[in-house]
Design an enzyme around this catalytic site. Structure first.
Site, PDB file in Angstrom:
ATOM      1  N   ASP A  80      -2.993   6.564   2.855  1.00  0.00           N
ATOM      2  CA  ASP A  80      -2.271   7.737   1.685  1.00  0.00           C
ATOM      3  C   ASP A  80      -1.090   7.132   0.891  1.00  0.00           C
ATOM      4  OD1 ASP A  80      -0.610   7.604   3.841  1.00  0.00           O
ATOM      5  OD2 ASP A  80      -1.117   9.727   4.641  1.00  0.00           O
ATOM      6  N   GLY A 140       0.865  -1.206  -0.008  1.00  0.00           N
ATOM      7  CA  GLY A 140       0.017   0.062  -0.008  1.00  0.00           C
ATOM      8  C   GLY A 140       0.803   1.190  -0.154  1.00  0.00           C
ATOM      9  N   ASP A 149       0.923 -11.096   6.439  1.00  0.00           N
ATOM     10  CA  ASP A 149       1.385 -10.350   5.323  1.00  0.00           C
ATOM     11  C   ASP A 149       2.735  -9.765   5.850  1.00  0.00           C
ATOM     12  OD1 ASP A 149      -0.636  -9.071   7.220  1.00  0.00           O
ATOM     13  OD2 ASP A 149       0.177  -7.229   6.281  1.00  0.00           O
TER      14      ASP A 149
HETATM   15  P1  AMP Z   1       1.160  -3.071   8.170  1.00  0.00           P
HETATM   16  O1  AMP Z   1       0.356  -3.350   9.367  1.00  0.00           O
HETATM   17  O2  AMP Z   1       2.029  -1.991   8.291  1.00  0.00           O
HETATM   18  O3  AMP Z   1       2.131  -4.345   7.925  1.00  0.00           O
HETATM   19  O4  AMP Z   1       0.273  -2.624   6.996  1.00  0.00           O
HETATM   20  C1  AMP Z   1      -0.776  -3.522   6.566  1.00  0.00           C
HETATM   21  C2  AMP Z   1      -1.327  -3.055   5.110  1.00  0.00           C
HETATM   22  O5  AMP Z   1      -1.650  -1.816   5.435  1.00  0.00           O
HETATM   23  C3  AMP Z   1      -0.418  -3.462   4.337  1.00  0.00           C
HETATM   24  O6  AMP Z   1      -0.994  -3.607   2.848  1.00  0.00           O
HETATM   25  C4  AMP Z   1       0.315  -2.089   3.883  1.00  0.00           C
HETATM   26  O7  AMP Z   1       0.902  -1.828   2.723  1.00  0.00           O
HETATM   27  C5  AMP Z   1      -0.932  -1.002   4.332  1.00  0.00           C
HETATM   28  N1  AMP Z   1      -0.558   0.412   4.937  1.00  0.00           N
HETATM   29  C6  AMP Z   1      -0.186   0.741   5.906  1.00  0.00           C
HETATM   30  N2  AMP Z   1      -0.091   2.022   5.942  1.00  0.00           N
HETATM   31  C7  AMP Z   1      -0.124   2.666   4.708  1.00  0.00           C
HETATM   32  C8  AMP Z   1      -0.186   3.771   4.417  1.00  0.00           C
HETATM   33  N3  AMP Z   1       0.046   4.971   4.855  1.00  0.00           N
HETATM   34  N4  AMP Z   1      -0.844   3.835   3.188  1.00  0.00           N
HETATM   35  C9  AMP Z   1      -1.285   2.870   2.418  1.00  0.00           C
HETATM   36  N5  AMP Z   1      -1.119   1.386   2.934  1.00  0.00           N
HETATM   37  C10 AMP Z   1      -0.513   1.236   3.967  1.00  0.00           C
HETATM   38 MG    MG Z   2       2.960  -4.844   6.463  1.00  0.00          MG
END
Ligand code: AMP
Ligand code: MG
Length: 519
Positions: A135, A103, A270
């Site tokens: 974002d 993301g 993930d």
């Molecule tokens: P995480 O908990 O950081 O592993 O994120 C879980 C999911 O949310 C993943 O698919 C990330 O790419 C997405 N994600 C986290 N923060 C953001 C952000 N600010 N913008 C876009 N996608 C995000």
């Molecule tokens: Mg992640």
């Protein structure tokens, strides 16, 4: 102009999303979508890992060039490269969450240098088709934490993704840091992460969940061919061997986390690398007071699913999900079950061996280790300081001398109850007895212990100090900590100030003991 030996494979050999637009959507029958980084307003280089730069074939001068700033801030795309975001799914906090994907990560290109393949990936360089409602950006505080910790873990001999560079984007990013309705603008930043590949358990899960066995097989074949070259069996046995290899790597990674006192904080599937690398540094933390129930992640405060003592069990749970995802390629559950059962038996044995090694004992002694965990939990005891000081113990000391020597590891020595003191001294008595039975020279035991028990780790408050200064435009502490943590097992007398318990001001400070997923 700086030169790279570009050698793309992921975006050449695997199926791409046919839709070229950068719109948020479900992406079917594809491993990734092409997407370009967003140009940041005013990029500024804050820090480079010189080691990582060398590893990908750059010299110091290269890292100071305009081209370096352009490429690793996302300002320019290197000629003949095709950046992309990966499609993956995952179980978040135990629930299947469907499509997630990169993301806010954009893979730039792969480099082959000294026979080693490295994929370079920007984190925080703008939205992708997988950004969902977010974002695509990252803030300075979480980027500093990721940059410093990835490199520190590598030097601790804990398998990890790496970090090449840390940049300011010059843009402001809105974040509600504790999810309590207090959103505020923060400085945006971009990290360039590096790993042989960023494939996760979730990359396989997404295809299995969609019954897309064609893409599942393509991805598994690609992964085995490029990253598991030692697997030389064919047919279904190939995927079983692959699973066993991933299991082994994951097992080793978690064992190392337990050794150094690292709590990942968000072990969703993930966030599990297929190479057993520590990946996605979010609300992670380091044990200061030894506590198996501790998690730095405020989002997980109720359940404590990802607490320190639960990490080996969660890794196993995640491996079950990977087994489910690979099942369609094998259509026989038994070999997966056998491997998973073996994990349970062997992890406990390996854990006891690892703890015995930390204690400098020749043979594993389960009872002594379990008793140690109890005394460690009976009063707040700094894990890093405790093990490091223990390595200085002389075989012919008595329990009183030993206890006194350990004083700097205790957070509240003065208030310690008689009962706790007796518990400690009893344990030390037994430990000294074992040392005498082993009869290993003090010097040799100490050397072996110091190679496993770091003197310096990225204490939560250290990262926060670097963040506080960086938010005011001062970046010297980032490099000071980076240099310190290149040699975490060395004495470094000039850096003794970092071999200290967490200061009281940091006990309940946000960023030190409390972190959310907001980053
Ligand atoms: P995480 O908990 O950081 O592993 O994120 C879980 C999911 O949310 C993943 O698919 C990330 O790419 C997405 N994600 C986290 N923060 C953001 C952000 N600010 N913008 C876009 N996608 C995000
Ligand atoms: Mg992640």
């Amino acid at each position: 102009m700086i030169q790279f030996n570009v050698s793309d494979t992921f975006n050449r050999f695997l199926p791409a999303d046919e839709n070229p637009s950068n719109s948020r959507r479900q992406v079917m029958e594809a491993c990734y979508s092409f997407v370009k980084p967003l140009k940041p307003s005013k990029p500024e280089l804050i820090h480079v890992s010189d080691e990582m730069a060398t590893a990908i074939g750059l010299n110091l001068k290269d890292t100071k060039s305009e081209a370096f700033l352009d490429i690793f801030s996302g300002t320019k795309v290197l000629d003949n490269t095709n950046p992309y975001a990966m499609c993956y799914g995952g179980h978040q906090f135990g629930q299947w969450a469907g499509q997630l994907g990169d993301g806010r990560a954009i893979n730039l290109f792969e480099v082959l240098h000294n026979k080693q393949r490295w994929a370079l990936q920007l984190k925080g360089a703008g939205p992708t088709p997988y950004s969902r409602s977010a974002d695509g950006f990252a803030v300075l505080r979480s980027s500093i934490r990721e940059h410093l910790c990835s490199e520190a873990m590598h030097h601790l001999n804990v398998p990890s993704t790496r970090s090449l560079s840390l940049m300011l984007s010059g843009d402001q990013v809105l974040r509600d840091m504790l999810y309590n309705g207090n959103a505020a603008y923060e400085k945006g930043a971009i990290v360039c992460r590096v790993a042989p590949t960023f494939i996760r358990f979730g990359n396989f899960q997404i295809f299995a969940s969609r019954q897309d066995v064609i893409r599942l097989k393509q991805l598994a074949d690609y992964t085995i061919q490029h990253f598991f070259p030692a697997i030389n069996v064919e047919g279904k046995a190939r995927y079983i061997a692959f699973f066993e290899a991933v299991l082994e790597l994951t097992f080793k990674m978690v064992l190392n986390w337990q050794r150094v006192g690292f709590v990942h904080g968000v072990m969703n599937t993930d966030n599990m690398s297929i190479l057993g690398l520590t990946i996605d540094y979010g609300p992670y933390g380091w044990l200061e007071g030894y506590d198996k129930n501790w998690t730095p992640n405020t989002t997980d405060r109720q359940q404590r699913r990802y607490r320190f003592g639960n990490q080996p069990g969660i890794a196993l749970w995640n491996l079950y999900q990977l087994a489910n995802a690979l099942y369609p390629l094998v259509e026989d559950a038994k070999p997966f079950e056998n491997a998973l059962e073996k994990y349970q038996d062997e992890f406990l044995k390996a854990y006891m061996k690892m703890m015995s090694d930390k204690l400098g004992l020749k043979n594993a002694n389960e009872k002594l280790i379990l008793e140690l965990e109890n005394v460690l939990m009976s009063t707040e005891t700094d894990m890093t300081i405790f093990f490091r000081l223990l390595s200085k113990l002389k075989m012919n000391s008595n329990k009183e001398e030993a206890f006194e020597m350990l004083e700097p590891a205790f957070y509240d020595f003065k208030q310690m109850t008689v009962q706790v003191k007796v518990g400690w001294k009893d344990w030390l008595d037994k430990y000294l007895l074992r040392l005498n039975e082993d009869n290993w020279l003090d010097e040799d035991r100490s050397r072996a212990m110091c190679a496993l028990n770091p003197k310096y780790v990225l204490r939560n408050y250290m990262a926060q100090m670097a963040i506080d200064e960086a938010n005011e435009g001062r970046y010297a502490l980032i490099d000071e900590i980076y240099q310190l943590l290149k040699y975490p097992y060395d004495e470094q007398p000039e850096n003794e100030k970092w071999f200290a318990r967490r200061p009281e001001w940091a006990r309940h400070k946000v960023g030190c003991s409390m972190l959310s997923c907001s980053s």
